[in-house]
Design a protein around this motif. Structure first.
Motif, mmCIF file in Angstrom:
data_model
loop_
_atom_site.group_PDB
_atom_site.id
_atom_site.type_symbol
_atom_site.label_atom_id
_atom_site.label_comp_id
_atom_site.label_asym_id
_atom_site.label_seq_id
_atom_site.Cartn_x
_atom_site.Cartn_y
_atom_site.Cartn_z
ATOM 1 N N SER A 91 1.502 5.806 1.842
ATOM 2 C CA SER A 91 1.281 5.908 0.388
ATOM 3 C C SER A 91 2.240 6.910 -0.250
ATOM 4 C CB SER A 91 -0.168 6.298 0.080
ATOM 5 O OG SER A 91 -1.055 5.267 0.437
ATOM 6 N N ALA A 92 2.362 8.082 0.360
ATOM 7 C CA ALA A 92 3.263 9.108 -0.191
ATOM 8 C C ALA A 92 4.717 8.690 -0.036
ATOM 9 C CB ALA A 92 3.016 10.448 0.495
ATOM 10 N N LEU A 93 5.073 8.171 1.123
ATOM 11 C CA LEU A 93 6.468 7.799 1.367
ATOM 12 C C LEU A 93 6.908 6.663 0.457
ATOM 13 C CD1 LEU A 93 6.520 8.122 5.242
ATOM 14 C CD2 LEU A 93 7.565 9.660 3.559
ATOM 15 N N SER A 94 6.014 5.779 0.124
ATOM 16 C CA SER A 94 6.329 4.711 -0.819
ATOM 17 C C SER A 94 6.609 5.292 -2.204
ATOM 18 C CB SER A 94 5.181 3.712 -0.880
ATOM 19 O OG SER A 94 5.430 2.739 -1.848
ATOM 20 N N GLU A 95 5.800 6.280 -2.618
ATOM 21 C CA GLU A 95 6.027 6.930 -3.920
ATOM 22 C C GLU A 95 7.390 7.613 -3.967
ATOM 23 O OE1 GLU A 95 2.965 9.477 -5.493
ATOM 24 O OE2 GLU A 95 1.385 8.138 -4.765
ATOM 25 N N GLY A 97 9.967 6.604 -2.371
ATOM 26 C CA GLY A 97 11.009 5.603 -2.164
ATOM 27 C C GLY A 97 11.629 5.657 -0.776
ATOM 28 N N VAL A 98 10.954 6.294 0.165
ATOM 29 C CA VAL A 98 11.467 6.440 1.518
ATOM 30 C C VAL A 98 11.198 5.182 2.351
ATOM 31 C CG1 VAL A 98 11.246 7.780 3.664
ATOM 32 C CG2 VAL A 98 11.327 8.942 1.463
ATOM 33 N N ILE A 99 10.154 4.471 2.026
ATOM 34 C CA ILE A 99 9.905 3.183 2.681
ATOM 35 C C ILE A 99 9.914 2.111 1.604
ATOM 36 C CG2 ILE A 99 8.640 4.121 4.654
ATOM 37 C CD1 ILE A 99 6.043 3.221 3.343
ATOM 38 N N SER A 100 10.349 0.940 1.986
ATOM 39 C CA SER A 100 10.522 -0.128 1.000
ATOM 40 C C SER A 100 9.217 -0.825 0.651
ATOM 41 C CB SER A 100 11.525 -1.150 1.516
ATOM 42 O OG SER A 100 11.104 -1.659 2.759
ATOM 43 N N GLN A 101 8.256 -0.809 1.558
ATOM 44 C CA GLN A 101 6.992 -1.474 1.276
ATOM 45 C C GLN A 101 6.121 -0.611 0.384
ATOM 46 O OE1 GLN A 101 5.194 -2.509 5.013
ATOM 47 N NE2 GLN A 101 6.048 -4.562 4.913
ATOM 48 N N ILE A 102 5.435 -1.272 -0.532
ATOM 49 C CA ILE A 102 4.494 -0.584 -1.407
ATOM 50 C C ILE A 102 3.094 -0.982 -0.961
ATOM 51 C CG2 ILE A 102 3.655 -0.337 -3.772
ATOM 52 C CD1 ILE A 102 6.503 -1.129 -4.680
ATOM 53 N N PRO A 103 2.308 -0.008 -0.474
ATOM 54 C CA PRO A 103 0.960 -0.353 -0.014
ATOM 55 C C PRO A 103 0.050 -0.698 -1.210
ATOM 56 C CG PRO A 103 1.391 1.994 0.298
ATOM 57 C CD PRO A 103 2.628 1.379 -0.265
ATOM 58 N N VAL A 104 -0.084 -1.976 -1.492
ATOM 59 C CA VAL A 104 -0.899 -2.436 -2.618
ATOM 60 C C VAL A 104 -2.357 -2.472 -2.192
ATOM 61 C CG1 VAL A 104 -1.318 -4.343 -4.208
ATOM 62 C CG2 VAL A 104 1.013 -3.785 -3.514
ATOM 63 N N GLY A 105 -3.194 -1.821 -2.970
ATOM 64 C CA GLY A 105 -4.625 -1.832 -2.675
ATOM 65 C C GLY A 105 -4.996 -1.050 -1.432
ATOM 66 N N LEU A 107 -4.762 3.065 0.293
ATOM 67 C CA LEU A 107 -4.446 4.475 0.116
ATOM 68 C C LEU A 107 -4.532 5.149 1.476
ATOM 69 C CD1 LEU A 107 -3.931 6.675 -2.080
ATOM 70 C CD2 LEU A 107 -6.391 7.020 -2.132
ATOM 71 N N THR A 108 -3.435 5.774 1.915
ATOM 72 C CA THR A 108 -3.435 6.482 3.196
ATOM 73 C C THR A 108 -3.578 7.975 2.927
ATOM 74 O OG1 THR A 108 -1.013 6.464 3.205
ATOM 75 C CG2 THR A 108 -2.123 4.738 4.459
ATOM 76 N N VAL A 109 -4.607 8.561 3.528
ATOM 77 C CA VAL A 109 -4.988 9.946 3.247
ATOM 78 C C VAL A 109 -5.115 10.725 4.548
ATOM 79 C CG1 VAL A 109 -6.776 11.401 2.195
ATOM 80 C CG2 VAL A 109 -6.268 9.159 1.210
ATOM 81 N N MET A 110 -4.520 11.884 4.595
ATOM 82 C CA MET A 110 -4.717 12.814 5.711
ATOM 83 C C MET A 110 -5.889 13.710 5.332
ATOM 84 S SD MET A 110 -2.395 12.090 7.994
ATOM 85 C CE MET A 110 -2.422 13.497 9.090
ATOM 86 N N THR A 111 -6.728 14.040 6.310
ATOM 87 C CA THR A 111 -7.910 14.845 6.031
ATOM 88 C C THR A 111 -8.259 15.744 7.210
ATOM 89 O OG1 THR A 111 -10.254 14.762 5.378
ATOM 90 C CG2 THR A 111 -9.489 13.018 6.848
ATOM 91 N N THR A 112 -8.864 16.876 6.918
ATOM 92 C CA THR A 112 -9.397 17.727 7.974
ATOM 93 C C THR A 112 -10.747 17.198 8.432
ATOM 94 O OG1 THR A 112 -10.374 19.224 6.338
ATOM 95 C CG2 THR A 112 -8.183 19.797 7.187
ATOM 96 N N GLY A 113 -11.285 16.238 7.711
ATOM 97 C CA GLY A 113 -12.542 15.588 8.080
ATOM 98 C C GLY A 113 -12.312 14.479 9.084
ATOM 99 N N ARG A 114 -13.322 13.668 9.275
ATOM 100 C CA ARG A 114 -13.207 12.606 10.284
ATOM 101 C C ARG A 114 -12.365 11.439 9.785
ATOM 102 N NH1 ARG A 114 -18.025 11.920 7.860
ATOM 103 N NH2 ARG A 114 -18.679 9.807 7.392
ATOM 104 N N GLU A 126 -7.779 4.668 3.890
ATOM 105 C CA GLU A 126 -7.625 4.968 5.310
ATOM 106 C C GLU A 126 -7.479 6.476 5.471
ATOM 107 O OE1 GLU A 126 -4.528 4.288 8.996
ATOM 108 O OE2 GLU A 126 -4.196 3.209 7.120
ATOM 109 N N PHE A 127 -8.468 7.083 6.125
ATOM 110 C CA PHE A 127 -8.425 8.513 6.408
ATOM 111 C C PHE A 127 -7.902 8.711 7.826
ATOM 112 C CE2 PHE A 127 -11.915 8.441 3.262
ATOM 113 C CZ PHE A 127 -11.467 9.416 2.394
ATOM 114 N N THR A 128 -6.925 9.601 7.967
ATOM 115 C CA THR A 128 -6.400 9.978 9.276
ATOM 116 C C THR A 128 -6.636 11.466 9.447
ATOM 117 O OG1 THR A 128 -4.719 8.249 9.138
ATOM 118 C CG2 THR A 128 -4.344 10.005 10.753
ATOM 119 N N HIS A 129 -7.273 11.839 10.547
ATOM 120 C CA HIS A 129 -7.600 13.244 10.792
ATOM 121 C C HIS A 129 -6.345 14.042 11.133
ATOM 122 C CE1 HIS A 129 -9.836 16.773 12.044
ATOM 123 N NE2 HIS A 129 -9.105 16.787 13.144
#
Length: 178
Positions: A91-95, A97-105, A107-114, A126-129
């Protein structure tokens, strides 16, 4: 609680820009005497289409005037309240312009949670710990006036590599552009 009173309370919160709530928040919105009474009110309001339940433990005021682009981020923030979470990976890399694909619908999120994946009517979260220290996280994220902060370009790249995601979409020239 009567439906008209519930709508009035929800509209007051909506005027202040708040329309996404956790189950726990609802005890403050609807001042019911018992948990059973509150659950019955919530069930009635969802059935009537006044509240939506985009994910377990999250309610959204369906008649909100504030619903928009930030809704998915607000749901994500509510799902991981009390944890540090930020937009990263694809999600961030698309914003940036580092990756060409735009994740439509999505959201990839890093979290200290599960970790976890939540399918909502507004998109997939999508939460990634991450085991990164909070001080390290705070030094590599940017506030863009949105509900969730966004990883800096190099932090998002580092996160992508750290979690072992596919790196073949990375545009190396865009990595070094500022």
């Amino acid at each position: 609680m009567k439906q008209s009173e519930a709508i009035k309370r929800l509209a007051e919160f909506d005027q202040r820009g708040r329309y996404v709530f956790s189950t726990q928040d609802m005890s403050k919105v609807f001042l019911e005497d018992t948990a059973r009474g509150r659950e019955a009110t919530l069930k009635r309001l969802v059935k009537a289409g006044i509240l939506e339940r985009p994910s377990k433990g999250v309610y959204l005021y369906a008649l909100s005037k504030n619903k928009g682009l930030d809704t998915l981020e607000l749901i994500a923030k509510t799902l991981r309240r009390g944890e540090y979470s930020y937009i990263s990976l694809e999600s961030a890399l698309s914003e940036y312009g580092v990756i060409s694909q735009i994740p439509v619908g999505r959201l990839t999120v890093m979290t200290t949670g599960r970790k976890g994946e939540y399918k909502t009517p507004y998109g997939v979260i999508e939460f990634t710990h991450t085991k990164r220290r909070v001080s390290d996280i705070l030094s590599t994220i940017k506030d863009r006036g949105r509900p969730l902060k966004v990883a800096a370009k190099f932090a998002a790249l580092r996160d992508l590599k750290r979690v072992g995601r596919n790196t073949h979409l990375i545009d190396e020239e865009a990595v070094h552009d500022d």
